[in-house]
Design an enzyme around this catalytic site. Structure first.
Site, PDB file in Angstrom:
ATOM      1  CB  THR A   1      31.880  16.439 -19.003  1.00 26.97           C
ATOM      2  OG1 THR A   1      30.994  15.779 -18.101  1.00 26.97           O
ATOM      3  CG2 THR A   1      32.853  15.438 -19.587  1.00 26.97           C
TER       4      THR A   1
ATOM      5  CE  LYS B   1      37.255   4.343 -11.416  1.00 25.97           C
ATOM      6  NZ  LYS B   1      38.568   4.943 -11.075  1.00 25.97           N
TER       7      LYS B   1
ATOM      8  CE1 TYR C   1      26.325   7.913 -21.342  1.00 22.88           C
ATOM      9  CE2 TYR C   1      25.031   7.289 -23.277  1.00 22.88           C
ATOM     10  CZ  TYR C   1      25.184   8.041 -22.119  1.00 22.88           C
ATOM     11  OH  TYR C   1      24.196   8.925 -21.750  1.00 22.88           O
TER      12      TYR C   1
ATOM     13  NE  ARG D   1      25.529  16.160 -25.949  1.00 17.24           N
ATOM     14  CZ  ARG D   1      25.138  16.111 -24.673  1.00 17.24           C
ATOM     15  NH1 ARG D   1      24.192  15.294 -24.311  1.00 17.24           N
ATOM     16  NH2 ARG D   1      25.698  16.878 -23.778  1.00 17.24           N
TER      17      ARG D   1
HETATM   18  N1  UDP Z   1      26.222  14.130 -36.297  1.00 19.11           N
HETATM   19  C1  UDP Z   1      26.479  14.796 -37.479  1.00 19.11           C
HETATM   20  N2  UDP Z   1      27.362  15.848 -37.447  1.00 19.11           N
HETATM   21  C2  UDP Z   1      27.977  16.285 -36.329  1.00 19.11           C
HETATM   22  C3  UDP Z   1      27.704  15.627 -35.103  1.00 19.11           C
HETATM   23  C4  UDP Z   1      26.810  14.545 -35.137  1.00 19.11           C
HETATM   24  O1  UDP Z   1      25.932  14.446 -38.527  1.00 19.11           O
HETATM   25  O2  UDP Z   1      28.771  17.246 -36.407  1.00 19.11           O
HETATM   26  C5  UDP Z   1      25.277  12.996 -36.304  1.00 19.11           C
HETATM   27  C6  UDP Z   1      25.766  11.729 -35.590  1.00 19.11           C
HETATM   28  O3  UDP Z   1      26.519  10.929 -36.469  1.00 19.11           O
HETATM   29  C7  UDP Z   1      24.446  11.082 -35.222  1.00 19.11           C
HETATM   30  C8  UDP Z   1      23.518  12.273 -34.949  1.00 19.11           C
HETATM   31  O4  UDP Z   1      24.117  13.381 -35.589  1.00 19.11           O
HETATM   32  O5  UDP Z   1      23.923  10.334 -36.282  1.00 19.11           O
HETATM   33  C9  UDP Z   1      23.330  12.573 -33.481  1.00 19.11           C
HETATM   34  O6  UDP Z   1      24.594  12.604 -32.886  1.00 19.11           O
HETATM   35  P1  UDP Z   1      24.886  13.024 -31.405  1.00 19.11           P
HETATM   36  O7  UDP Z   1      26.350  12.927 -31.219  1.00 19.11           O
HETATM   37  O8  UDP Z   1      24.232  14.313 -31.125  1.00 19.11           O
HETATM   38  O9  UDP Z   1      24.172  11.955 -30.463  1.00 19.11           O
HETATM   39  P2  UDP Z   1      23.773  10.421 -30.578  1.00 19.11           P
HETATM   40  O10 UDP Z   1      22.305  10.483 -30.745  1.00 19.11           O
HETATM   41  O11 UDP Z   1      24.433   9.772 -31.765  1.00 19.11           O
HETATM   42  O12 UDP Z   1      24.210   9.845 -29.305  1.00 19.11           O
END
Ligand code: UDP
Length: 331
Positions: free
Chosen positions: A39, A95, A149, A190
């Protein structure tokens, strides 16, 4: 001149790892960067290759790690860290958090080095205590999609404490809350790169669920400063590092629309399974022990980050997957 301190950084080509490389180079350390580039991307650290106090190993830390010479510090930052990534490569995620940390701790013991491990607010799961202090034990679903995770990181903390208590290895644990800044992958799923990428490509912004879930976003330079201070402190228990400025995802989408000036609208999609409803660090411990608190406001940090994403090529902007997952899925 005194001899340079030598530091191994795993996950060095990733978003956080690369910023840590920059910081430790700036501080005059000899940086040994390690990454298997699943990644991570070399682009994040290629500006360092010309330096004589920087070296890079393309290596999977889930396998035995050999580093010649002395080592003063190890930062274990290798791990997929976005929900999309760890859903795509769940076995590697488990892992690197288990075998990977075991190798790092074994190396630390052999070299008499101090280890700092990257843990996460995900150890709190979908928290029932808000904001989250370090004493909260969390609310994690071990068999849900995020379990690979969350549980790897929880195991990592347990293993680290065991090496500290049983072998006397010097250890530090940082619990990292949502962090953003230049070098995030646009396609890692994200929320911040998702929204900015959508705005730049002229797509609607996808809010998951009703957008009432909250997150608290920390600018990467603030995080790196907190980690630097923690590494040099004498505190062995976990410390939250994050920005307590909390915002709902729906409001965050509006902020990104304003920042980017896009004409696109927000569309709503299903909320992913076990998506935490709220997240905000209690940073009293970091304030007290490290005299640390975040300095960069969200508006400032977002501007810098947006300018970085704007400077990317058309190809980067439209990239779907820069790496071939099939090759790495464990059989
Ligand atoms: N999220 C969203 N739209 C997107 C991507 C993420 O609404 O296109 C939301 C996701 O469901 C979460 C928050 O944004 O509630 C943060 O998500 P992220 O994947 O950045 O990290 P997390 O804090 O959940 O690990």
């Amino acid at each position: 001149m005194s001899e340079r301190k030598r530091i191994l950084i795993t996950g060095a080509a990733g978003f956080l790892g690369s910023h840590l490389c920059d910081r430790f180079i700036k501080e005059g350390y000899h940086v040994i960067a390690m990454d298997n580039l699943i990644t991570g991307r070399l682009k994040n650290i290629e500006h360092l290759f010309k330096l004589e106090n920087f070296e890079f190993y393309n290596h999977d830390v889930s396998k035995f790690i050999h580093v010649p010479g002395k080592l003063d510090f190890i930062l274990h930052f290798a791990s997929p860290a976005s929900p999309i990534d760890y859903l795509k490569i769940p076995i590697q995620t488990l892992k690197v958090g288990s075998l990977g940390i075991h190798n790092c701790l074994g190396l630390a013991k052999a070299k008499n080095a101090r280890v700092l491990i990257a843990s996460t607010s995900e150890v709190y799961g979908d928290p029932t205590v808000h904001p989250q202090p370090e004493e909260y034990w969390g609310n994690v679903n071990p068999v849900g999609p995020r379990g690979v995770y969350d549980e790897a990181k929880r195991f990592q903390e347990a293993m680290t404490m065991a090496y500290h208590n049983f072998h006397g290895v010097e250890t530090r644990i940082v619990r990292i809350f949502n962090t953003y800044g230049p070098r995030m992958r646009l396609n890692d799923g994200r929320v911040l790169p998702a929204f900015i990428g959508q705005a730049l490509r002229g797509e609607d912004l996808t809010v998951f669920g009703d957008g009432s879930q909250t997150r608290s976003f920390c600018y990467v330079d603030d995080l790196v400063e907190g980690i630097f201070r923690l590494l040099h402190s004498d505190y062995v228990f976990p410390v939250n590092i994050g920005n307590p400025d909390e915002i709902s995802i729906a409001d965050f989408a509006e902020e990104i629309i304003k920042l980017t000036g896009t004409n696109q609208k927000v569309i709503y999609k299903d909320l992913p399974v076990d998506d935490p409803k709220q997240r905000r660090p209690n940073i009293s411990k970091a304030k007290e022990i490290l005299s640390w608190e975040p300095k960069v406001s969200r508006s400032e940090g977002l501007k810098i980050t947006y300018n970085y994403f704007k400077s990317l090529s058309e190809k980067d902007l439209n990239e779907v997957d820069h790496y071939n997952f099939d090759k790495y899925i464990i059989r």
